[in-house]
Design a protein around this motif. Structure first.
Motif, PDB file in Angstrom:
ATOM      1  N   ASN A  55      37.282  39.233  37.818  1.00 38.19           N
ATOM      2  CA  ASN A  55      37.181  40.471  36.886  1.00 38.19           C
ATOM      3  C   ASN A  55      36.880  41.888  37.415  1.00 38.19           C
ATOM      4  OD1 ASN A  55      37.404  38.544  34.996  1.00 38.19           O
ATOM      5  ND2 ASN A  55      35.368  38.739  34.094  1.00 38.19           N
ATOM      6  N   GLY A  56      37.619  42.058  38.650  1.00 39.28           N
ATOM      7  CA  GLY A  56      37.481  43.343  39.375  1.00 39.28           C
ATOM      8  C   GLY A  56      36.261  43.807  39.887  1.00 39.28           C
ATOM      9  N   LEU A  57      35.283  42.808  40.317  1.00 34.43           N
ATOM     10  CA  LEU A  57      34.305  43.121  41.252  1.00 34.43           C
ATOM     11  C   LEU A  57      34.777  43.905  42.507  1.00 34.43           C
ATOM     12  CD1 LEU A  57      31.936  40.055  40.672  1.00 34.43           C
ATOM     13  CD2 LEU A  57      31.548  42.383  39.851  1.00 34.43           C
ATOM     14  N   PRO A  58      34.095  44.436  43.434  1.00 41.80           N
ATOM     15  CA  PRO A  58      34.645  45.181  44.457  1.00 41.80           C
ATOM     16  C   PRO A  58      35.021  44.001  45.540  1.00 41.80           C
ATOM     17  CG  PRO A  58      32.196  45.578  44.263  1.00 41.80           C
ATOM     18  CD  PRO A  58      32.591  44.683  42.990  1.00 41.80           C
ATOM     19  N   LYS A  59      35.858  44.783  46.478  1.00 43.31           N
ATOM     20  CA  LYS A  59      36.246  44.109  47.659  1.00 43.31           C
ATOM     21  C   LYS A  59      35.242  43.675  48.730  1.00 43.31           C
ATOM     22  CE  LYS A  59      38.240  48.115  49.921  1.00 43.31           C
ATOM     23  NZ  LYS A  59      37.097  48.256  50.677  1.00 43.31           N
ATOM     24  N   ALA A  60      34.068  44.674  48.603  1.00 41.49           N
ATOM     25  CA  ALA A  60      33.067  44.436  49.593  1.00 41.49           C
ATOM     26  C   ALA A  60      32.088  43.678  48.952  1.00 41.49           C
ATOM     27  CB  ALA A  60      32.476  45.798  49.680  1.00 41.49           C
TER      28      ALA A  60
ATOM     29  N   VAL B 157      43.823  37.962  55.980  1.00 40.71           N
ATOM     30  CA  VAL B 157      43.363  37.780  54.396  1.00 40.71           C
ATOM     31  C   VAL B 157      43.320  39.293  53.970  1.00 40.71           C
ATOM     32  CG1 VAL B 157      41.342  37.062  52.993  1.00 40.71           C
ATOM     33  CG2 VAL B 157      41.986  35.784  54.972  1.00 40.71           C
ATOM     34  N   ALA B 158      43.499  39.489  52.712  1.00 39.25           N
ATOM     35  CA  ALA B 158      43.663  40.608  52.144  1.00 39.25           C
ATOM     36  C   ALA B 158      43.032  40.884  50.894  1.00 39.25           C
ATOM     37  CB  ALA B 158      45.059  41.332  52.202  1.00 39.25           C
ATOM     38  N   ALA B 159      42.187  41.841  50.540  1.00 43.00           N
ATOM     39  CA  ALA B 159      41.341  42.059  49.363  1.00 43.00           C
ATOM     40  C   ALA B 159      41.611  43.633  48.914  1.00 43.00           C
ATOM     41  CB  ALA B 159      40.091  41.752  49.325  1.00 43.00           C
ATOM     42  N   ILE B 160      41.779  44.016  47.705  1.00 44.04           N
ATOM     43  CA  ILE B 160      41.837  45.172  47.259  1.00 44.04           C
ATOM     44  C   ILE B 160      40.916  45.488  45.842  1.00 44.04           C
ATOM     45  CG2 ILE B 160      44.324  45.646  47.870  1.00 44.04           C
ATOM     46  CD1 ILE B 160      45.108  45.360  44.892  1.00 44.04           C
ATOM     47  N   ASP B 161      40.381  46.737  45.792  1.00 43.86           N
ATOM     48  CA  ASP B 161      39.596  47.124  44.792  1.00 43.86           C
ATOM     49  C   ASP B 161      40.673  47.309  43.518  1.00 43.86           C
ATOM     50  OD1 ASP B 161      37.082  47.029  45.728  1.00 43.86           O
ATOM     51  OD2 ASP B 161      37.216  49.045  46.488  1.00 43.86           O
ATOM     52  N   ALA B 162      40.315  46.509  42.336  1.00 42.38           N
ATOM     53  CA  ALA B 162      40.937  46.534  41.438  1.00 42.38           C
ATOM     54  C   ALA B 162      41.040  47.914  40.594  1.00 42.38           C
ATOM     55  CB  ALA B 162      40.687  45.578  40.184  1.00 42.38           C
TER      56      ALA B 162
ATOM     57  N   PHE C  30      38.905  44.048  27.691  1.00 38.15           N
ATOM     58  CA  PHE C  30      38.802  44.703  28.926  1.00 38.15           C
ATOM     59  C   PHE C  30      39.591  44.153  30.157  1.00 38.15           C
ATOM     60  CE2 PHE C  30      35.947  44.597  32.883  1.00 38.15           C
ATOM     61  CZ  PHE C  30      36.256  45.856  33.507  1.00 38.15           C
ATOM     62  N   VAL C  31      39.752  42.635  30.197  1.00 36.35           N
ATOM     63  CA  VAL C  31      40.112  41.831  31.150  1.00 36.35           C
ATOM     64  C   VAL C  31      41.542  41.932  31.032  1.00 36.35           C
ATOM     65  CG1 VAL C  31      40.431  39.778  32.484  1.00 36.35           C
ATOM     66  CG2 VAL C  31      38.054  40.618  31.450  1.00 36.35           C
ATOM     67  N   GLY C  32      42.220  41.933  29.860  1.00 38.62           N
ATOM     68  CA  GLY C  32      43.870  41.710  29.528  1.00 38.62           C
ATOM     69  C   GLY C  32      44.222  43.002  30.190  1.00 38.62           C
ATOM     70  N   PRO C  33      44.050  44.213  30.028  1.00 39.54           N
ATOM     71  CA  PRO C  33      44.661  45.317  30.328  1.00 39.54           C
ATOM     72  C   PRO C  33      44.223  45.602  31.936  1.00 39.54           C
ATOM     73  CG  PRO C  33      43.325  46.100  28.286  1.00 39.54           C
ATOM     74  CD  PRO C  33      43.106  44.573  28.651  1.00 39.54           C
ATOM     75  N   LEU C  34      43.219  44.981  32.413  1.00 40.64           N
ATOM     76  CA  LEU C  34      42.894  44.989  33.876  1.00 40.64           C
ATOM     77  C   LEU C  34      43.803  44.088  34.600  1.00 40.64           C
ATOM     78  CD1 LEU C  34      40.963  46.233  35.873  1.00 40.64           C
ATOM     79  CD2 LEU C  34      39.462  44.197  35.555  1.00 40.64           C
ATOM     80  N   VAL C  35      44.276  43.127  34.190  1.00 38.50           N
ATOM     81  CA  VAL C  35      45.270  42.085  34.767  1.00 38.50           C
ATOM     82  C   VAL C  35      46.659  42.883  34.547  1.00 38.50           C
ATOM     83  CG1 VAL C  35      46.569  40.057  34.430  1.00 38.50           C
ATOM     84  CG2 VAL C  35      44.311  39.926  34.086  1.00 38.50           C
ATOM     85  N   GLU C  36      47.174  43.440  33.735  1.00 39.71           N
ATOM     86  CA  GLU C  36      48.051  44.222  33.680  1.00 39.71           C
ATOM     87  C   GLU C  36      48.310  45.268  34.620  1.00 39.71           C
ATOM     88  OE1 GLU C  36      50.755  43.402  31.542  1.00 39.71           O
ATOM     89  OE2 GLU C  36      49.686  41.874  30.802  1.00 39.71           O
ATOM     90  N   LYS C  37      47.342  45.836  34.996  1.00 44.70           N
ATOM     91  CA  LYS C  37      47.271  46.808  35.935  1.00 44.70           C
ATOM     92  C   LYS C  37      47.114  46.384  37.304  1.00 44.70           C
ATOM     93  CE  LYS C  37      44.547  50.135  32.911  1.00 44.70           C
ATOM     94  NZ  LYS C  37      43.437  50.930  32.635  1.00 44.70           N
ATOM     95  N   ALA C  38      46.302  45.402  37.498  1.00 43.09           N
ATOM     96  CA  ALA C  38      46.041  44.815  38.641  1.00 43.09           C
ATOM     97  C   ALA C  38      47.157  43.964  39.482  1.00 43.09           C
ATOM     98  CB  ALA C  38      44.831  44.039  38.911  1.00 43.09           C
ATOM     99  N   VAL C  39      48.005  43.505  38.897  1.00 47.84           N
ATOM    100  CA  VAL C  39      49.114  42.500  39.447  1.00 47.84           C
ATOM    101  C   VAL C  39      50.152  43.343  40.085  1.00 47.84           C
ATOM    102  CG1 VAL C  39      50.891  40.868  38.804  1.00 47.84           C
ATOM    103  CG2 VAL C  39      48.557  40.688  38.074  1.00 47.84           C
ATOM    104  N   PRO C  40      50.601  44.490  39.260  1.00 51.42           N
ATOM    105  CA  PRO C  40      51.778  45.168  40.033  1.00 51.42           C
ATOM    106  C   PRO C  40      50.907  45.726  41.347  1.00 51.42           C
ATOM    107  CG  PRO C  40      51.613  45.723  37.858  1.00 51.42           C
ATOM    108  CD  PRO C  40      50.441  44.957  37.977  1.00 51.42           C
TER     109      PRO C  40
ATOM    110  N   PRO D 126      42.031  35.842  30.153  1.00 51.18           N
ATOM    111  CA  PRO D 126      42.684  36.287  28.594  1.00 51.18           C
ATOM    112  C   PRO D 126      43.725  35.322  27.805  1.00 51.18           C
ATOM    113  CG  PRO D 126      42.912  38.119  30.298  1.00 51.18           C
ATOM    114  CD  PRO D 126      42.327  36.731  30.881  1.00 51.18           C
ATOM    115  N   ARG D 127      44.000  35.263  26.553  1.00 46.52           N
ATOM    116  CA  ARG D 127      44.685  34.388  25.703  1.00 46.52           C
ATOM    117  C   ARG D 127      46.188  34.603  26.614  1.00 46.52           C
ATOM    118  NH1 ARG D 127      41.194  36.186  21.536  1.00 46.52           N
ATOM    119  NH2 ARG D 127      42.344  37.881  21.355  1.00 46.52           N
ATOM    120  N   ALA D 128      46.526  35.547  26.986  1.00 50.18           N
ATOM    121  CA  ALA D 128      47.967  35.688  27.527  1.00 50.18           C
ATOM    122  C   ALA D 128      48.233  34.995  28.726  1.00 50.18           C
ATOM    123  CB  ALA D 128      48.512  37.168  27.717  1.00 50.18           C
ATOM    124  N   GLN D 129      46.990  35.046  29.583  1.00 51.80           N
ATOM    125  CA  GLN D 129      47.234  34.029  30.842  1.00 51.80           C
ATOM    126  C   GLN D 129      46.868  32.638  30.627  1.00 51.80           C
ATOM    127  OE1 GLN D 129      45.837  37.968  31.037  1.00 51.80           O
ATOM    128  NE2 GLN D 129      48.029  37.399  31.777  1.00 51.80           N
ATOM    129  N   ARG D 130      46.418  32.400  29.330  1.00 56.06           N
ATOM    130  CA  ARG D 130      46.084  30.850  29.425  1.00 56.06           C
ATOM    131  C   ARG D 130      47.634  30.322  28.583  1.00 56.06           C
ATOM    132  NH1 ARG D 130      41.323  31.510  25.222  1.00 56.06           N
ATOM    133  NH2 ARG D 130      40.403  33.238  26.121  1.00 56.06           N
TER     134      ARG D 130
END
Length: 243
Positions: free
Chosen positions: A48-53, A71-76, A112-122, A172-176
């Motif tokens: 759910n977008g907690l920080p890479k640190a 290994v790579a991590a990014i901030d959502a 909250f999480v649904g739009p976050l997934v849509e932004k984070a994946v690209p 989110p329901r879409a990912q299920r």
């Protein structure tokens, strides 16, 4: 990709901070990695977008890199060092208030999480493009962590060859629904007493995955209680599919 700092740890792992446009990230590389001996890559995201640190993610990343992976991590978007919108802050405050009051939180998480997934994946795909252009990284590619993002990435990104997912974040329901499209090998970790994740929902999600090779590990304990030995099992899992 612009590298902004680097640090060599006692275990030989090289930790490098980078920016990619507006995306801040961290890359951990084993000491053995070189252009003549490139290593597989694991993308590592926190729920759910907690920080890479976040310390738990950093510990997992360092251990995994020492096992021979980049290994790579990014901030959502809206997480870590990235600016938050007023809507982000309101959603997080609404979640905290509802959880403290014992009220239903699914619809708040969904919004909250649904739009976050849509932004984070690209952004993860953009990051993947840049990482695979580095001579020390040769693929194949694995994914570890945040289940909702992992499902979407596995469904749309053919370069992801295997995934280790943590059942502790809201999906989110879409990912299920998209879980049925996921066919890569999976290792699914479930905390049996996770106070924020209904056990049956996690079991239903595991059942929904379309993968013919999928393994469920369930351990007693709450949300943050995943035993460290699961890291060792995760290394064996990725070793079978990435090395």
């Amino acid at each position: 990709m612009n590298f902004t700092s680097e640090q060599r740890h006692d275990d030989g792992v090289l930790e490098r901070e980078f920016t990619l446009g507006e995306i801040p990230g961290t890359l951990w590389m084993p000491g053995s990695a070189s252009a003549s001996a490139p290593v597989p890559l694991i993308l590592m995201a926190h729920n759910n977008g907690l920080p890479k640190a976040e310390p738990r993610l950093v510990a997992r990343a360092r251990y995994t890199a020492a096992c021979g992976y980049a290994v790579a991590a990014i901030d959502a978007p809206g997480g870590g060092d990235r600016p938050r919108s007023a809507a982000d802050d309101k959603a997080r405050a609404d979640i905290r208030r509802a959880m403290q009051a014992g009220e239903p939180v699914d619809e708040i998480f969904e919004s909250f999480v649904g739009p976050l997934v849509e932004k984070a994946v690209p952004e993860w795909q953009t990051t993947l493009d840049a990482l695979l252009a580095l001579p020390e990284i040769g693929g194949p590619v694995g994914y570890s962590g945040w289940t909702a993002v992992g499902i979407r990435l596995a469904a749309v990104e053919p370069r992801i060859a295997a995934a280790g997912l943590f059942a502790g974040g809201y999906v989110p329901r879409a990912q299920r629904e998209e879980a049925r499209q996921v066919t890569i090998p999976l290792l699914f970790l479930l905390q049996w007493d996770d106070e924020g994740n209904p056990r049956q929902r996690a079991l239903d999600l595991f059942d929904a995955f379309g993968s013919k090779q999928k393994t469920l590990h369930a351990n007693l304990g709450g949300h943050t209680g995943t035993p460290w030995f699961e890291m060792e099992d995760g290394d064996r899992f990725f070793g079978r599919h990435l090395k």
